[in-house]
Design a protein around this motif. Structure first.
Motif, PDB file in Angstrom:
ATOM      1  N   ALA A 236      29.988 -14.143  43.806  1.00 20.11           N
ATOM      2  CA  ALA A 236      28.874 -13.835  42.899  1.00 20.11           C
ATOM      3  C   ALA A 236      28.902 -14.767  41.694  1.00 20.11           C
ATOM      4  O   ALA A 236      27.854 -15.153  41.176  1.00 20.11           O
ATOM      5  N   GLY A 237      30.114 -15.161  41.287  1.00 24.11           N
ATOM      6  CA  GLY A 237      30.246 -16.099  40.175  1.00 24.11           C
ATOM      7  C   GLY A 237      29.637 -17.449  40.530  1.00 24.11           C
ATOM      8  O   GLY A 237      28.881 -18.030  39.749  1.00 24.11           O
ATOM      9  N   HIS A 238      29.934 -17.931  41.760  1.00 16.16           N
ATOM     10  CA  HIS A 238      29.361 -19.195  42.222  1.00 16.16           C
ATOM     11  C   HIS A 238      27.849 -19.115  42.304  1.00 16.16           C
ATOM     12  O   HIS A 238      27.141 -20.055  41.959  1.00 16.16           O
ATOM     13  N   ASN A 354      15.502  -4.381  40.030  1.00 12.02           N
ATOM     14  CA  ASN A 354      15.533  -5.666  39.331  1.00 12.02           C
ATOM     15  C   ASN A 354      16.379  -6.737  40.007  1.00 12.02           C
ATOM     16  O   ASN A 354      16.222  -7.910  39.713  1.00 12.02           O
ATOM     17  N   ASN A 355      17.302  -6.339  40.861  1.00 10.70           N
ATOM     18  CA  ASN A 355      18.259  -7.299  41.414  1.00 10.70           C
ATOM     19  C   ASN A 355      18.275  -7.418  42.938  1.00 10.70           C
ATOM     20  O   ASN A 355      18.663  -8.475  43.452  1.00 10.70           O
ATOM     21  N   LEU A 356      17.876  -6.363  43.622  1.00 12.03           N
ATOM     22  CA  LEU A 356      18.069  -6.324  45.074  1.00 12.03           C
ATOM     23  C   LEU A 356      17.380  -7.489  45.789  1.00 12.03           C
ATOM     24  O   LEU A 356      17.883  -8.014  46.774  1.00 12.03           O
ATOM     25  N   TRP A 357      16.231  -7.895  45.316  1.00 10.52           N
ATOM     26  CA  TRP A 357      15.453  -8.975  45.971  1.00 10.52           C
ATOM     27  C   TRP A 357      16.034 -10.358  45.679  1.00 10.52           C
ATOM     28  O   TRP A 357      15.727 -11.326  46.340  1.00 10.52           O
ATOM     29  N   ARG A 358      16.900 -10.484  44.683  1.00  8.07           N
ATOM     30  CA  ARG A 358      17.465 -11.797  44.319  1.00  8.07           C
ATOM     31  C   ARG A 358      18.579 -12.177  45.283  1.00  8.07           C
ATOM     32  O   ARG A 358      19.521 -11.416  45.464  1.00  8.07           O
ATOM     33  N   LYS A 359      18.506 -13.385  45.846  1.00  9.44           N
ATOM     34  CA  LYS A 359      19.535 -13.759  46.836  1.00  9.44           C
ATOM     35  C   LYS A 359      20.884 -14.033  46.177  1.00  9.44           C
ATOM     36  O   LYS A 359      21.924 -13.995  46.825  1.00  9.44           O
ATOM     37  N   GLU A 360      20.896 -14.269  44.875  1.00 11.44           N
ATOM     38  CA  GLU A 360      22.163 -14.543  44.185  1.00 11.44           C
ATOM     39  C   GLU A 360      22.901 -13.251  43.786  1.00 11.44           C
ATOM     40  O   GLU A 360      24.043 -13.299  43.327  1.00 11.44           O
ATOM     41  N   ALA A 361      22.255 -12.098  43.973  1.00 10.85           N
ATOM     42  CA  ALA A 361      22.888 -10.832  43.572  1.00 10.85           C
ATOM     43  C   ALA A 361      23.824 -10.307  44.670  1.00 10.85           C
ATOM     44  O   ALA A 361      23.649 -10.622  45.853  1.00 10.85           O
ATOM     45  N   HIS A 362      24.830  -9.541  44.249  1.00 12.95           N
ATOM     46  CA  HIS A 362      25.777  -8.934  45.193  1.00 12.95           C
ATOM     47  C   HIS A 362      25.884  -7.440  44.903  1.00 12.95           C
ATOM     48  O   HIS A 362      25.965  -7.044  43.746  1.00 12.95           O
ATOM     49  N   THR A 397      23.396  -9.903  48.798  1.00 13.49           N
ATOM     50  CA  THR A 397      24.427  -9.682  49.809  1.00 13.49           C
ATOM     51  C   THR A 397      25.037  -8.302  49.588  1.00 13.49           C
ATOM     52  O   THR A 397      25.394  -7.950  48.458  1.00 13.49           O
ATOM     53  N   ILE A 398      25.134  -7.525  50.667  1.00 13.57           N
ATOM     54  CA  ILE A 398      25.674  -6.163  50.568  1.00 13.57           C
ATOM     55  C   ILE A 398      27.108  -6.160  51.117  1.00 13.57           C
ATOM     56  O   ILE A 398      27.348  -6.624  52.227  1.00 13.57           O
ATOM     57  N   HIS A 399      28.035  -5.655  50.341  1.00 13.43           N
ATOM     58  CA  HIS A 399      29.434  -5.572  50.765  1.00 13.43           C
ATOM     59  C   HIS A 399      29.858  -4.104  50.816  1.00 13.43           C
ATOM     60  O   HIS A 399      29.568  -3.365  49.894  1.00 13.43           O
ATOM     61  N   THR A 400      30.536  -3.718  51.878  1.00 13.41           N
ATOM     62  CA  THR A 400      31.075  -2.360  51.931  1.00 13.41           C
ATOM     63  C   THR A 400      32.594  -2.447  51.800  1.00 13.41           C
ATOM     64  O   THR A 400      33.252  -3.091  52.601  1.00 13.41           O
ATOM     65  N   VAL A 401      33.120  -1.809  50.764  1.00 13.49           N
ATOM     66  CA  VAL A 401      34.569  -1.831  50.521  1.00 13.49           C
ATOM     67  C   VAL A 401      35.071  -0.391  50.585  1.00 13.49           C
ATOM     68  O   VAL A 401      34.742   0.420  49.722  1.00 13.49           O
ATOM     69  N   GLY A 402      35.834  -0.064  51.628  1.00 15.11           N
ATOM     70  CA  GLY A 402      36.217   1.332  51.841  1.00 15.11           C
ATOM     71  C   GLY A 402      37.550   1.740  51.236  1.00 15.11           C
ATOM     72  O   GLY A 402      37.877   2.914  51.163  1.00 15.11           O
ATOM     73  N   GLY A 403      38.325   0.755  50.788  1.00  9.48           N
ATOM     74  CA  GLY A 403      39.718   1.029  50.431  1.00  9.48           C
ATOM     75  C   GLY A 403      39.962   1.835  49.169  1.00  9.48           C
ATOM     76  O   GLY A 403      41.088   2.226  48.901  1.00  9.48           O
TER      77      GLY A 403
END
Ligand SMILES: [Zn+2]
Ligand SMILES: [Zn+2]
Length: 475
Positions: A236-238, A354-362, A397-403
């Motif tokens: 996301a930083g990049h 505000n963010n979901l449509w932006r490809k740079e958002a995570h 980009t959607i990330h699922t983190v279960g830990g």
């Protein structure tokens, strides 16, 4: 002498069990049913017992699926004490009021619809005043301090490591010559989780009433979770985007903040602005701060270093609506932690818009997403979701983190049971059928346990169970 399961049978929510000893009646938990469409109606059903006939409630922890119907119990005539850990009392003070507020809002909305259709109006399950009133019946206890709550009935709470104040409930029951020990697991935490201690082991019982949420699943190693989150932050930083984290107010949010504090340098978090955009989560975080005596060794050390200062130097609490709206102007470099955890309410919806449509958002999804929620749609790869009646394309980009789960997995549930040296019989609750079956199978084949999967309203006669304990009965 018996125990009857009235909720969380072959499902996860609505925890409620009635213990009868001679003339005394004790309720273990008094939780709400949550998640599906029918649950609102089930919460409205009258209690299947006389509320005024309950002598005491013992509450395992603050989550609404364990505590949420307490104000209704008091409204129905229960006037006795609610024994629980003192941190649970502080969390309930926030959560029950919030639950009342949400219910009042949704009933208001429903009644407007009913009015238009000339249908009879409904009332809220309870009001914020009702929630405040039942808090006066709470008696806050510490862990590991046995106390007699009724003649012949002893109670001791042990740390369950699930959320702050969560308890394993040990009840010692005497009726005439019959003496039995009942252990209720409450919800058990994952070992090695941030902030909290690992679940306590109990050595003996005559019956174990045990949760089974992840009875059929194994979690990933905590180390993998750390790497996953660190990589997402780097990506996301990049991309020069924002990171959105829908979070549950109690437990998950604090575990995440703690993770950020301990990985601040390594994950490059100094380059970000972190917003906790949820008044409820901010209040819950303050309760965590107040009870630092309950932390595990690592968290106690960090706390000692930071003292009363904030966990993170770049963390902003946004309490007001104006503060929340101001975040909308930020295009990149913001980590926004906001409720609700499943994206079906709260401020996260505005940030998604505000963010979901932006490809740079995570977007990082940390917890269980129930079917039918926007959060579940995101996890399942939806191309667009509806927010405030508008269809928003998913570019992020959607990330699922279960830990970071707050629940023990199958292996940990089994090893917790193996802490009982006398291998007592087990009654399984708080799980969906696949989880219950899988856990029952492992407990009986590997540990030789006699397992019952509790059905709704099923009871077990404790006096009929042979006592296999070796230690004398302590009061
Ligand atoms: Zn819980
Ligand atoms: Zn639960």
């Amino acid at each position: 002498m018996e125990i009857q399961s009235l909720g969380a049978t072959e499902e996860v929510t609505g925890s409620c069990h009635l213990v009868t000893v001679g003339d005394y009646r004790i309720l273990l938990d008094c939780g709400m049913f949550q998640g599906n469409h029918g649950s609102e109606m089930r919460n409205r059903e009258p209690f299947p017992f006389e509320a005024s006939g309950i002598d005491a409630v013992v509450l395992s922890h603050a989550h609404i699926d364990h505590s949420g119907r307490l104000p209704m119990l008091a409204n129905a005539g229960f006037s006795g004490p609610v024994y629980t850990h003192r941190a649970t009392r502080d969390l309930c003070d926030i959560l029950l009021r919030d639950s009342a507020y949400l219910n009042e809002k949704s009933v208001e909305w429903e009644n407007r619809r009913r009015q238009r259709k000339h249908m009879p109006l409904i009332e809220a399950l309870y009001t914020q005043e009702d929630a405040a009133r039942v808090m006066k019946q709470f008696r806050g206890l510490a862990y590991d301090e046995p106390r007699q709550i009724l003649p012949g009935i002893g109670l001791c709470l042990r740390d369950a490591g699930h959320i702050l104040g969560s308890a394993i409930v040990e009840l010692t029951l005497t009726e005439g010559e019959v003496r039995r020990k009942l252990v209720f697991s409450g919800d058990l935490g994952q070992s090695g989780m941030p902030i909290l201690r690992d679940p306590s082991l109990v050595e003996e019982a005559d019956l174990v009433l045990m949760e089974s949420t992840y009875g059929d699943r194994l979690h990933r190693e905590p180390r993998q979770t750390h790497e996953e989150i660190r990589d997402i932050v780097a990506q996301a930083g990049h991309a020069r985007g924002n990171i959105l984290i829908p979070a549950f107010a109690v437990g998950r949010t604090q575990a995440l903040l703690y993770w950020m504090a301990t990985h601040y340098e390594e994950a490059g978090l100094a380059a970000w602005q972190v917003f906790l955009d949820s008044p409820l989560a901010i209040r819950a975080t303050n309760v965590y701060y107040r009870h630092s005596d309950l932390y595990d060794r690592e968290a106690a050390r960090l706390w000692g270093r930071n003292g009363k200062r904030k966990l993170l130097p770049n963390l902003s609490y946004s309490r007001t609506t104006a503060q929340s709206i101001a975040i909308n102007r930020i295009r990149s470099g913001a980590i926004i932690v906001a409720g609700s955890g499943m994206c079906n309410g709260g401020r996260i919806k505005y940030h998604l818009k505000n963010n979901l449509w932006r490809k740079e958002a995570h977007i990082i999804i940390l917890g269980y997403q129930a079917r039918g929620t926007p959060g579940r749609a995101l996890v399942d790869g939806a191309k667009s979701i509806r927010i405030f009646g508008e269809s928003i394309r998913v570019g992020a980009t959607i990330h699922t983190v279960g830990g970071l789960s707050a629940h023990a997995d199958q292996g940990e549930l089994v090893s917790w049971y193996r802490g009982f040296r006398n291998r007592p019989p087990v009654a399984l609750v708080h799980g969906e059928s696949e989880a219950l079956q899988a856990l029952a199978e492992r407990l009986s084949t590997e540990s030789g346990a006699e397992v019952t999967i509790m059905k709704k309203n099923q009871n077990i006669r404790l006096d009929k169970l042979p006592s296999k304990r070796t230690k004398p009965h302590a009061q």
